[in-house]
Design a protein around this motif. Sequence first.
Motif, PDB file in Angstrom:
ATOM      1  N   UNK A 111       0.861  -1.179   0.000  1.00 22.00           N
ATOM      2  CA  UNK A 111       0.000   0.000   0.000  1.00 22.00           C
ATOM      3  C   UNK A 111       0.895   1.226   0.000  1.00 22.00           C
ATOM      4  N   UNK A 112       0.721   2.103  -0.997  1.00 22.77           N
ATOM      5  CA  UNK A 112       1.559   3.289  -1.130  1.00 22.77           C
ATOM      6  C   UNK A 112       0.747   4.559  -0.910  1.00 22.77           C
ATOM      7  N   UNK A 113       1.458   5.645  -0.596  1.00 18.23           N
ATOM      8  CA  UNK A 113       0.923   6.995  -0.703  1.00 18.23           C
ATOM      9  C   UNK A 113       1.921   7.811  -1.507  1.00 18.23           C
ATOM     10  N   UNK A 114       1.497   8.964  -1.990  1.00 17.04           N
ATOM     11  CA  UNK A 114       2.414   9.882  -2.662  1.00 17.04           C
ATOM     12  C   UNK A 114       2.942  10.892  -1.660  1.00 17.04           C
ATOM     13  N   UNK A 115       4.246  11.117  -1.685  1.00 14.21           N
ATOM     14  CA  UNK A 115       4.848  12.149  -0.849  1.00 14.21           C
ATOM     15  C   UNK A 115       4.833  13.513  -1.539  1.00 14.21           C
ATOM     16  N   UNK A 116       4.271  13.561  -2.754  1.00 13.98           N
ATOM     17  CA  UNK A 116       4.209  14.802  -3.528  1.00 13.98           C
ATOM     18  C   UNK A 116       5.601  15.420  -3.671  1.00 13.98           C
ATOM     19  N   UNK A 117       6.491  14.633  -4.233  1.00 17.03           N
ATOM     20  CA  UNK A 117       7.903  15.025  -4.321  1.00 17.03           C
ATOM     21  C   UNK A 117       8.255  15.712  -5.633  1.00 17.03           C
ATOM     22  N   UNK A 118       7.316  15.800  -6.558  1.00 17.50           N
ATOM     23  CA  UNK A 118       7.646  16.196  -7.918  1.00 17.50           C
ATOM     24  C   UNK A 118       8.219  17.611  -8.028  1.00 17.50           C
ATOM     25  N   UNK A 119       7.878  18.483  -7.100  1.00 19.66           N
ATOM     26  CA  UNK A 119       8.394  19.855  -7.145  1.00 19.66           C
ATOM     27  C   UNK A 119       9.719  20.015  -6.406  1.00 19.66           C
ATOM     28  N   UNK A 120      10.268  18.924  -5.910  1.00 21.06           N
ATOM     29  CA  UNK A 120      11.511  18.991  -5.158  1.00 21.06           C
ATOM     30  C   UNK A 120      12.695  18.642  -6.049  1.00 21.06           C
ATOM     31  N   UNK A 121      13.852  19.192  -5.723  1.00 16.10           N
ATOM     32  CA  UNK A 121      15.077  18.777  -6.396  1.00 16.10           C
ATOM     33  C   UNK A 121      15.552  17.470  -5.767  1.00 16.10           C
ATOM     34  N   UNK A 122      16.380  16.699  -6.476  1.00 10.26           N
ATOM     35  CA  UNK A 122      16.924  15.481  -5.868  1.00 10.26           C
ATOM     36  C   UNK A 122      17.648  15.756  -4.555  1.00 10.26           C
ATOM     37  N   UNK A 123      18.361  16.853  -4.482  1.00 13.05           N
ATOM     38  CA  UNK A 123      19.070  17.187  -3.252  1.00 13.05           C
ATOM     39  C   UNK A 123      18.102  17.439  -2.101  1.00 13.05           C
ATOM     40  N   UNK A 124      17.047  18.204  -2.359  1.00 13.95           N
ATOM     41  CA  UNK A 124      16.044  18.465  -1.315  1.00 13.95           C
ATOM     42  C   UNK A 124      15.404  17.169  -0.835  1.00 13.95           C
ATOM     43  N   UNK A 125      15.057  16.294  -1.782  1.00 13.29           N
ATOM     44  CA  UNK A 125      14.425  15.028  -1.411  1.00 13.29           C
ATOM     45  C   UNK A 125      15.366  14.181  -0.566  1.00 13.29           C
ATOM     46  N   UNK A 126      16.627  14.111  -0.945  1.00 12.16           N
ATOM     47  CA  UNK A 126      17.584  13.283  -0.212  1.00 12.16           C
ATOM     48  C   UNK A 126      17.806  13.807   1.202  1.00 12.16           C
ATOM     49  N   UNK A 127      17.911  15.123   1.350  1.00 11.81           N
ATOM     50  CA  UNK A 127      18.092  15.692   2.676  1.00 11.81           C
ATOM     51  C   UNK A 127      16.859  15.475   3.556  1.00 11.81           C
ATOM     52  N   UNK A 128      15.681  15.418   2.934  1.00  9.47           N
ATOM     53  CA  UNK A 128      14.435  15.271   3.695  1.00  9.47           C
ATOM     54  C   UNK A 128      14.152  13.816   4.050  1.00  9.47           C
ATOM     55  N   UNK A 129      14.259  12.920   3.062  1.00  7.35           N
ATOM     56  CA  UNK A 129      13.821  11.535   3.264  1.00  7.35           C
ATOM     57  C   UNK A 129      14.952  10.523   3.308  1.00  7.35           C
ATOM     58  N   UNK A 130      16.134  10.886   2.840  1.00  3.59           N
ATOM     59  CA  UNK A 130      17.225   9.930   2.762  1.00  3.59           C
ATOM     60  C   UNK A 130      17.204   9.098   1.497  1.00  3.59           C
ATOM     61  N   UNK A 131      16.320   9.411   0.552  1.00  2.00           N
ATOM     62  CA  UNK A 131      16.311   8.750  -0.748  1.00  2.00           C
ATOM     63  C   UNK A 131      15.811   9.734  -1.792  1.00  2.00           C
ATOM     64  N   UNK A 132      15.992   9.387  -3.056  1.00  2.00           N
ATOM     65  CA  UNK A 132      15.533  10.222  -4.161  1.00  2.00           C
ATOM     66  C   UNK A 132      14.507   9.438  -4.971  1.00  2.00           C
ATOM     67  N   UNK A 133      13.254   9.881  -5.015  1.00  2.00           N
ATOM     68  CA  UNK A 133      12.249   9.196  -5.844  1.00  2.00           C
ATOM     69  C   UNK A 133      12.683   9.145  -7.304  1.00  2.00           C
ATOM     70  N   UNK A 134      12.436   8.031  -7.970  1.00  2.00           N
ATOM     71  CA  UNK A 134      12.896   7.869  -9.352  1.00  2.00           C
ATOM     72  C   UNK A 134      12.184   8.802 -10.311  1.00  2.00           C
ATOM     73  N   UNK A 135      11.076   9.419  -9.897  1.00  2.00           N
ATOM     74  CA  UNK A 135      10.330  10.307 -10.780  1.00  2.00           C
ATOM     75  C   UNK A 135      10.939  11.693 -10.875  1.00  2.00           C
ATOM     76  N   UNK A 136      11.921  12.002 -10.041  1.00  2.00           N
ATOM     77  CA  UNK A 136      12.565  13.305 -10.145  1.00  2.00           C
ATOM     78  C   UNK A 136      13.453  13.328 -11.382  1.00  2.00           C
ATOM     79  N   UNK A 137      13.797  14.523 -11.880  1.00  2.00           N
ATOM     80  CA  UNK A 137      14.492  14.639 -13.171  1.00  2.00           C
ATOM     81  C   UNK A 137      15.705  13.726 -13.271  1.00  2.00           C
ATOM     82  N   UNK A 138      15.729  12.916 -14.348  1.00  2.00           N
ATOM     83  CA  UNK A 138      16.786  11.925 -14.485  1.00  2.00           C
ATOM     84  C   UNK A 138      18.149  12.570 -14.669  1.00  2.00           C
ATOM     85  N   UNK A 139      18.212  13.740 -15.298  1.00  2.00           N
ATOM     86  CA  UNK A 139      19.519  14.363 -15.486  1.00  2.00           C
ATOM     87  C   UNK A 139      20.126  14.781 -14.159  1.00  2.00           C
ATOM     88  N   UNK A 140      19.283  15.079 -13.166  1.00  3.65           N
ATOM     89  CA  UNK A 140      19.802  15.382 -11.836  1.00  3.65           C
ATOM     90  C   UNK A 140      20.165  14.091 -11.109  1.00  3.65           C
TER      91      UNK A 140
END
Length: 416
Positions: free
Chosen positions: A373-402
Amino acid sequence: MIIILQIPNPSGLARHSLGQADAEGRKVRPRISSQGSAASAVAPRPPPVPSTRRNCFGHRTTTTTTTIVVAAAAAPETSETASPVRGTCDAAAEDVRQDALRRWIEDHGGFVHENISVTSATQCGSRGLVANAAIGLDQLEASSLVVVPRALHMDNWAAEAAICPQLGSGTRQDAFREQLGQLQQVACCLAVERAKGSESFWLPYVRTLPDTPPNPWLLTGAELAEVLERTAEVAAAGSKQVEAESTTAEAAEAEAMRWPGGPVGCRTKWAAAVEAARRRYGAMAAEVLEVVGADSRQLRLDQEGLMWALGQVVSRSLGSGRSAGLLPLIDMTNHDSAARPPLMMLDDRDRLVYAVTSIRGGELAPLEPGQELFISYQAEDMSPLQAWLKWGFVPHTLPSNEAARGWVPGRRRDPA
């Protein structure tokens, strides 16, 4: 910002979804069944094929996109190889804690579907909510899978109500309300409740929190050095793989994807971001202690406990703007961008509750045994760096070039 779901809603109920980012909020008065059904808001969907998608970098290598394969190759920690083997006693103790949390939620007006369990047997190896038996469309239409009452949301309002009466002066109470932000208020409350131990109302929840939050700014010494070294390895491997798969015409674009300064530059930027976050959150903890003043001894507050609590709140917080904080059990749910955030609504007795059901792509998604069972963390507006500092991982949906530039996790968000 509260997001109003724009999906079929034959019952005409207004439903608001909650993300993990703080924003402005508005009042709502939707209704649900006595078990907290949110199912009527979406169209049915046939049972999905067992998923092999990754939901974050650094876990399973089950897709073929360049970014994900590169990240996984350089961060070989997976649920099979990295998770410590728990003994029978540890597993039994965890089961006891989870059963106590479930009973606590239900005793206070919540609901947890009998076929939903907490386990580390998930796609990414991080503790999550999984179906231990099939959950069909009829069950999803009848009720939500998890419902947590408003009274069990440890948010900034709950923190004010709990902490202010324990402060010895009106000046400190005013400072707590007006000077501290939501994050600091909730972290202060969590740290105080943790220090209370068995005397805490929140004990069933606090006992299920991980000993170490996943935030990289809490890492030090050899652990941090290992993570930083991996960023350099991923940066180098990413550039080589992109170049190997590129045509001559794509060579310039591949070169542009290199991290500025190469692997050393990647590691340097990573380290600088970690240190800046460590200073920022350290200053937040110090400000809480300054506001609480002499009452910190009575409350058993200290810098270390506040940093632990800040990490928990940063990585787990759910809210709707003016109210943000921790939602027991729901905050163990892992991220998938195709899912929805928890829904905030009123039940048939006018109680505000937070509900989660199985939704993917705007449709009800029945679960087979072992499916998550999943929920969305609504991470799409975050940079990979912001996501990593917040959650300790980077969702694969964030920009691949980053992501190809080395943003892989140092640890799982919620370890087993």
